[in-house]
Design an enzyme around this catalytic site. Sequence first.
Site, PDB file in Angstrom:
ATOM      1  N   ILE A 159     -22.500  40.619  14.166  1.00  0.00           N
ATOM      2  CA  ILE A 159     -21.845  39.317  14.186  1.00  0.00           C
ATOM      3  C   ILE A 159     -22.036  38.680  15.566  1.00  0.00           C
ATOM      4  O   ILE A 159     -21.851  39.342  16.597  1.00  0.00           O
ATOM      5  CB  ILE A 159     -20.331  39.472  13.899  1.00  0.00           C
ATOM      6  CG1 ILE A 159     -20.125  40.058  12.492  1.00  0.00           C
ATOM      7  CG2 ILE A 159     -19.607  38.138  14.047  1.00  0.00           C
ATOM      8  CD1 ILE A 159     -18.704  40.425  12.171  1.00  0.00           C
ATOM      9  N   CYS A 160     -22.389  37.417  15.599  1.00  0.00           N
ATOM     10  CA  CYS A 160     -22.433  36.615  16.832  1.00  0.00           C
ATOM     11  C   CYS A 160     -23.218  37.312  17.955  1.00  0.00           C
ATOM     12  O   CYS A 160     -24.425  37.445  17.840  1.00  0.00           O
ATOM     13  CB  CYS A 160     -21.017  36.251  17.247  1.00  0.00           C
ATOM     14  SG  CYS A 160     -20.945  34.804  18.299  1.00  0.00           S
TER      15      CYS A 160
END
EC number: 3.4.19.9
Length: 204
Positions: A159-160
């Site tokens: 994620i991210c």
Amino acid sequence: MSKDTVLFLFFIAIFQCFLSTKSYNSGTGIIPLTQLHHDSLVSLPVSCPPPDRSLYYQPVIGILSHPGDGAFGRHSNATGASFIHASYVKFVEAAGARVVPLIYNEPPEMLLKKLELVNGVLFTGGSVKDGLYFETVGTIFKKVLEKNEARDHFPLYAICLGFELITMIISEDDNILEEFKAKNQASTIQFVESAHIEGTVFQR
Ligand SMILES: *[C@@H]1O[C@H](CO)[C@@H](O)[C@H](O)[C@H]1NC(C)=O
């Protein structure tokens, strides 16, 4: 079946039983799913303890900790401190899995041992893109590729920041990410056909 065959099967059965007893006693309660499937395929007349499905059939996901205390020095300024936001743990648990923290600065042999025990890994969001943290992400990523290439289905969810780090590793370019101002940038949300938006904030 000849006598020899029966004897041979008997020894396999004893061996299987020994293997699973060892796993039950390992203390961690974490058994790789691959091993479980293997055991359940062998239907030989032995009296191994029956597997407790509710206990063993939930996958175990390793989440890599991020350097810092997660509160900008509010809880700890210790250089070795690291954290995992509770939301990531709840996210994984909400999907029915259990979580094992992978501490980014723990001894490499400990980390590799844990990777042998989990069913997948999650890289969280964050800000650190260099040093030991980046190295650890690289080590885990390499292991994930190895496992999948050896046909051991081993998912990685990034994620991210986690996703950014993967682009850096794959491209072998630390400058692959360019600055981009997304403030005031309007874009539309595309809902998949099966999405139910009635009664939500997305309904017009
Ligand atoms: C960490 O350092 C900052 C800056 O010096 C300070 O304001 C903060 O109180 C420190 N936090 C702790 C938990 O010691």
